[in-house]
Design an enzyme around this catalytic site. Structure first.
Site, PDB file in Angstrom:
ATOM      1  N   GLY A  12       0.837  -1.194   0.000  1.00  0.00           N
ATOM      2  CA  GLY A  12       0.000   0.000   0.000  1.00  0.00           C
ATOM      3  C   GLY A  12       0.871   1.243   0.000  1.00  0.00           C
ATOM      4  N   GLY A  66       0.237  -5.090   0.570  1.00  0.00           N
ATOM      5  CA  GLY A  66      -0.917  -4.804  -0.280  1.00  0.00           C
ATOM      6  C   GLY A  66      -0.880  -5.494  -1.634  1.00  0.00           C
ATOM      7  N   GLU A 105       5.172  -6.358   7.317  1.00  0.00           N
ATOM      8  CA  GLU A 105       4.592  -5.260   8.103  1.00  0.00           C
ATOM      9  C   GLU A 105       5.116  -5.130   9.529  1.00  0.00           C
ATOM     10  OE1 GLU A 105       2.763  -7.427   6.302  1.00  0.00           O
ATOM     11  OE2 GLU A 105       1.567  -6.268   4.872  1.00  0.00           O
TER      12      GLU A 105
END
Ligand code: QUE
Length: 366
Positions: free
Chosen positions: A72, A125, A148
């Site tokens: 993302g 993402g 992440e």
């Protein structure tokens, strides 16, 4: 505009070729990382293609040779959220995750073959745009990770659903360490369904666009891909699976670290010591949240996973480590985040539990 009437400067390109709806993530200089604008263009296209009888399958790829999608656009989310006080963080910190997770769910439930060509960097993402579809084709440039915990986030975009369903404890291992896998491991784990050498992926795309898709399209898509698919090679994680299962089966993150420490004192190859070093750099809060997230996700529907992940995203936006993680990894690039709390022992169960609390009216529901 090109001869198909496409605006090639757009961040995401859509075209119909034969019976295929073709999506190209088109931010190659940013490794095709996903912006809210791209999500907002993609969602209505997917909804329309699901209903359009002239579209039998969807193919998604990344522009350029380096990346499918690096994740993302978390830097934009960081920018929107970092200066706001509690309750007044930018709209992007609320809308980005909400709309991204709805898109992930649309892909998971897509009623026609959805084929992701993941021949490049595929992280976070980017995994969410691929792994939930029917077919994921790896290539020689494939590099898949859920990184992440290195940025104070947690393995979202459906990580709660797919990671606990990987072989043994492999999903928890990927979630906590952010370990990157190439095509052979991606095939072994089931993250990729096929491997097609990079120099044959263009031909594969042409074959998919020329293919016929009788019935629900699944067998047509499979047949087209199978004409190009070959063995990806032996998987490192296959050889390491028993060890991962043994060392990552503890009932807490602390128990896993203790098992790794014992192993590190007895091993010949230094692998457990290396994992300990990696985990010592990850956000303690992210690791404990990810552990609990995967434990819960193993028994949830996809939709309930995304409702849970949205709660986790909003807890991360209200906390400290996400802003510090993005600063350290993507903004200043010093790769030296100062986590708060800094020690695993200071992430108590009440703090972990608070991430999972209902948002009431603001919950993501389906
Ligand atoms: C963890 C992540 C991301 C990451 C690195 C991490 C992520 C993401 C990017 C990224 C990389 C290159 C870009 C860009 C973004 O890196 O989600 O715009 O050019 O998008 O350790 O979750």
């Amino acid at each position: 505009m090109d001869d198909r009437g496409m605006d090639e400067t757009a961040e995401i390109l859509f075209e119909q070729r034969g019976a295929v709806g073709l999506v190209t993530l088109n931010r190659p200089k940013a490794l095709n990382s996903l912006t809210l604008e791209m999500i907002r263009a993609f969602q209505p296209k997917l909804d329309a293609w699901a209903r359009d009888p002239s579209v039998s399958a969807v193919v998604i790829r990344g522009a350029g040779e380096k990346a499918f999608c690096a994740g993302g656009d978390v830097r934009a989310v960081w920018q929107a959220g970092k200066d706001g006080a509690e309750g007044e963080r930018g709209e992007l910190t609320k809308q980005f995750f909400r709309e991204e997770y709805v898109l992930n769910r649309t892909i998971f439930r897509f009623p026609k073959p959805y084929i992701a060509l993941i021949d490049g960097i595929t992280m976070g993402g980017g995994v969410g745009l691929s792994v939930h579809g029917m077919i994921r084709v790896a290539g020689d440039r494939t590099m898949v990770a859920m990184p992440e915990t290195a940025i104070g986030l947690f393995p979202d975009v459906g990580g709660s659903y797919f990671l606990p369903r990987l072989p043994g404890k492999a999903g928890l291992y990927l979630a906590l360490t952010g370990h990157r896998v190439k095509a052979p491991d991606a095939r072994y784990l089931g993250i990729a369904t096929h491997y097609v050498p990079s120099d044959r992926q263009q031909e594969l795309l042409e074959a998919l666009c020329a293919a016929e898709y009788p019935g629900d399209g699944g067998s047509g898509a499979e047949a087209a891909v199978n004409r190009f698919a070959v063995f990806a090679g032996g998987a490192e994680l296959h050889r390491r699976q028993e060890r991962i299962d043994r060392l990552f089966s503890g009932e807490s993150v602390e128990a896993i670290l203790r098992a790794l420490e014992t192993e590190a004192g007895a091993e010949e190859d230094g692998w457990a010591a290396e994992q300990l070093d990696i985990l010592s750099k990850r956000s303690p809060t992210s690791m404990k949240v990810a552990f609990e997230q995967l434990r819960r996700g193993a028994n949830l529907t996809f939709e309930d996973c995304m409702t849970m992940e949205y709660r986790l995203s909003q807890a991360a936006m209200a906390g400290h480590d996400f802003y510090e993680g993005i600063r350290a990894v993507l903004v200043d690039k010093d790769h030296a985040p100062t986590w708060r709390p800094a020690a695993l022992a200071d992430v108590d169960s009440a703090l972990v539990e608070s991430h999972f609390k209902s948002l009431g009216e603001r919950d993501l529901t389906f």
